[in-house]
Each structure stands twice: as C-alpha cells, then as structure tokens.
Scaffold this motif. Structure first.
Motif: not given
Length: 103
Positions: A11-16, A18-24
């Motif tokens: 859940n934390m990863r999915s929230m992050m 959603e916040y960070w829209e760029h593909d890392d």
C-alpha cells in the motif's frame, strides 16, 4: 522473481507511485543531478564549516604562541583589556581545549 511484500508495504509503494508520476526505470537528467547535487552541496557546506573552524583554531593557536609565558596577567589599555602573559598551566589547558576543538 520478486520479493514478497507485506500489505502495508504494498500500500505504501502504491501511494508513492501515485505521488511520483515519473517512471523511475527511464533515465532522466534530473534523477542524475538531484541526489549527487544534494550530496555535493552538503559536502561543500561541511567543508566550508570545517575550514572556518580550522582557521579559527589556527588563529587561536598562533595567538597563544605569541602571548608571553609567565604569571597570568590581564592589563587595561585605551583599547580595552588584554592578556599580557599566560601561565604554563593555563597554556596547557588552552592547548587541550584546542586539541579537543579540532578533533
């Protein structure tokens, strides 16, 4: 294979994400500059602070070196009080403080 992840971490990863829209996984100049740039800035500020502290310690050591040895005396002049001489015991303690300050 991927690592197992708890529901909380997923859940934390999915929230992050959603916040960070760029593909890392894609290369970007900003991702290259951000971390090393902040590191370089932190190291530069640390180095400047260290050099300032060493400059002050050097000035203190030179001042202590040029003050005459003898019984500690503080005299007055038109410019204000000044140290005319410093005893060996005080000089020793000042050197200990100087060493602690530099280390």
């Amino acid at each position: 294979p991927s690592l197992e992840m708890s529901t909380h971490l997923a859940n934390m990863r999915s929230m992050m994400n959603e916040y960070w829209e760029h593909d890392d996984s894609k290369w970007r100049v900003s991702s290259l500059v951000a971390g090393p740039g902040m590191t370089l800035m932190a190291l530069t500020l640390w180095h400047a602070t260290l050099m300032n502290e060493l400059r002050k310690a050097r000035a203190f050591a030179l001042t202590l070196h040029y003050v005459p040895k003898g019984r500690t005396r503080v005299l007055s002049s038109e410019d204000g009080p000044f140290v005319a001489s410093v005893s060996r015991v005080r000089r020793f303690y000042m050197r200990v403080v100087l060493i602690l300050r530099v280390s």
